[in-house]
Write a protein that holds these residues in place. Structure first.
Motif, PDB file in Angstrom:
ATOM      1  N   VAL A   1       0.869  -1.183   0.000  1.00  0.00           N
ATOM      2  CA  VAL A   1       0.000   0.000   0.000  1.00  0.00           C
ATOM      3  C   VAL A   1       0.900   1.225   0.000  1.00  0.00           C
ATOM      4  N   HIS A   2       0.718   2.092  -0.968  1.00  0.00           N
ATOM      5  CA  HIS A   2       1.648   3.202  -1.179  1.00  0.00           C
ATOM      6  C   HIS A   2       0.889   4.537  -1.170  1.00  0.00           C
ATOM      7  N   LEU A   3       1.293   5.418  -0.286  1.00  0.00           N
ATOM      8  CA  LEU A   3       0.630   6.706  -0.110  1.00  0.00           C
ATOM      9  C   LEU A   3       1.491   7.837  -0.664  1.00  0.00           C
ATOM     10  N   PHE A   4       0.897   8.646  -1.542  1.00  0.00           N
ATOM     11  CA  PHE A   4       1.541   9.844  -2.064  1.00  0.00           C
ATOM     12  C   PHE A   4       0.757  11.065  -1.565  1.00  0.00           C
ATOM     13  N   VAL A   5       1.457  12.041  -1.022  1.00  0.00           N
ATOM     14  CA  VAL A   5       0.831  13.294  -0.583  1.00  0.00           C
ATOM     15  C   VAL A   5       1.377  14.399  -1.479  1.00  0.00           C
ATOM     16  N   ALA A   6       0.495  15.098  -2.180  1.00  0.00           N
ATOM     17  CA  ALA A   6       0.919  16.046  -3.215  1.00  0.00           C
ATOM     18  C   ALA A   6       1.912  17.072  -2.704  1.00  0.00           C
ATOM     19  N   THR A   7       1.601  17.702  -1.576  1.00  0.00           N
ATOM     20  CA  THR A   7       2.462  18.775  -1.077  1.00  0.00           C
ATOM     21  C   THR A   7       3.783  18.258  -0.507  1.00  0.00           C
ATOM     22  N   LEU A   8       3.847  16.984  -0.163  1.00  0.00           N
ATOM     23  CA  LEU A   8       5.066  16.402   0.388  1.00  0.00           C
ATOM     24  C   LEU A   8       5.957  15.798  -0.692  1.00  0.00           C
ATOM     25  N   HIS A   9       5.374  15.007  -1.557  1.00  0.00           N
ATOM     26  CA  HIS A   9       6.153  14.274  -2.549  1.00  0.00           C
ATOM     27  C   HIS A   9       6.323  14.999  -3.875  1.00  0.00           C
ATOM     28  N   PHE A  10       5.433  15.954  -4.169  1.00  0.00           N
ATOM     29  CA  PHE A  10       5.519  16.694  -5.438  1.00  0.00           C
ATOM     30  C   PHE A  10       5.382  18.197  -5.190  1.00  0.00           C
TER      31      PHE A  10
END
Length: 333
Positions: free
Chosen positions: A130-139
């Motif tokens: 399960v992989h979580l991407f957070v826009a403001t953190l990762h991009f």
């Protein structure tokens, strides 16, 4: 985000690109070597979570979790239950399952994605699959969108290669740079394989505040006409919600090919919460902390919340998001 066994291969292929997305941890990869994963996969899977050893989804367990933990969201519960259970019971899906959850902060979008993950993998959000991407953190930087696109494709390809039933959660889609998410369009389309990898068993979940105004308008119209919110049907807002998100310049879905090519399976509206729903959230939180339910405290916490519209005061403007910290004040007395 977390790096699984596929990450060792990614690190060897393109270390600078992978490092730019997230810090590298070789712990799990090394553990696989040390415990003999390659030679003795069954033995390894006795001590660590494995993709092939995933537990089967129980529709009844998923429904119970949704009923017990997600309040005021009859539409979301029905869509999630049917979409997820139906997808997982299909041995040969035509494409990945793609859900886009929309609504104001505190209405349960993140919580719903957590429930989905926990019902598929025992580790839930902590699972290696399960992989979580957070826009403001990762991009965070608009100037790096081209780099982010390459990294995102590499990350998804590597993890789906390692586990076909990977889950990818994209939070804060309303804060993602326009055009970035289109990088994963080939993975969501109706292809058997893309570059020798099949994505048809993967699950993609997008979380966004975009479209919340449209959802509120519908809910308020029903309230003003004396109708129960449970009378709202998905057809009352799904198409309008999709159009609203597509045309929202502040959304990561602005003019996105994912919407234009109908690759989002469901636009799931999360309705704004009312006073009674806040009390449900507080009651469950008290029970989870081991406290005896005190209706006076529950009412006091709920009454401290702010509501909108200003005149009618129907909906909580923060949902259930801050009721837990406000509860601390009363439990400390």
């Amino acid at each position: 985000m977390k790096l699984g066994r596929a990450s060792l291969a990614l690190l060897l292929l393109a270390p600078s690109a992978v490092r730019a997305v997230e810090p590298i941890s070789l712990g799990l990869a090394l553990a696989g070597v040390l415990t003999g994963y390659i030679s003795y996969p069954r033995l390894y899977c006795l001590f660590a979570e494995c993709c092939g050893q995933k537990r089967s989804l129980s529709r009844e367990a998923l429904q119970k979790d949704l009923d017990d933990k997600l309040f005021g969201q009859h539409l979301a519960k029905k869509v999630i239950l049917n979409a997820v259970s139906g997808f997982l019971s299909n041995p040969k899906p035509k494409k990945p399952l793609t859900l886009s959850l929309h609504g104001w902060t505190g209405t349960g979008k993140n919580f719903a994605s957590k429930i989905i993950a926990e019902n598929i993998y025992e580790g839930g959000l902590n699972s290696d699959y399960v992989h979580l991407f957070v826009a403001t953190l990762h991009f965070p930087h608009a100037s790096n969108v081209t780099l982010y696109k390459d990294q995102l494709q590499m990350w998804i390809r590597g993890n789906v290669s390692a586990c076909a039933r990977s889950i990818f959660i994209f939070d804060e889609m309303d804060k993602m740079h326009a055009g970035l998410i289109d990088a994963i369009k080939p993975f969501l389309d109706y292809y058997d394989v893309v570059d020798e990898v099949s994505y048809q068993k993967a699950i993609f979940i997008f979380l966004s505040n975009a479209g919340a105004e449209r959802i509120t308008d519908v809910a308020l119209d029903f309230w003003k006409s004396g109708k129960q919110r449970e009378e709202i049907k998905l057809r009352d807002m799904e198409h309008a919600l999709a159009v609203s998100v597509f045309n929202n310049k502040n959304s990561g879905f602005w003019h996105s090919s994912l919407i234009d090519r109908n690759l989002i399976d469901y636009f799931v509206p999360f309705l704004p919460l009312e006073y009674k729903h806040l009390k449900m959230c507080i009651r469950v939180e008290m029970q989870s902390r081991g406290y005896e339910v005190d209706e006076d405290i529950i009412s006091k916490v709920a009454e401290e919340m702010t509501f909108f519209p200003k005149e009618e005061r129907v909906f909580s403007d923060k949902g259930c998001k801050t009721v837990f910290t406000k509860l601390d004040y009363y439990l400390d007395d």
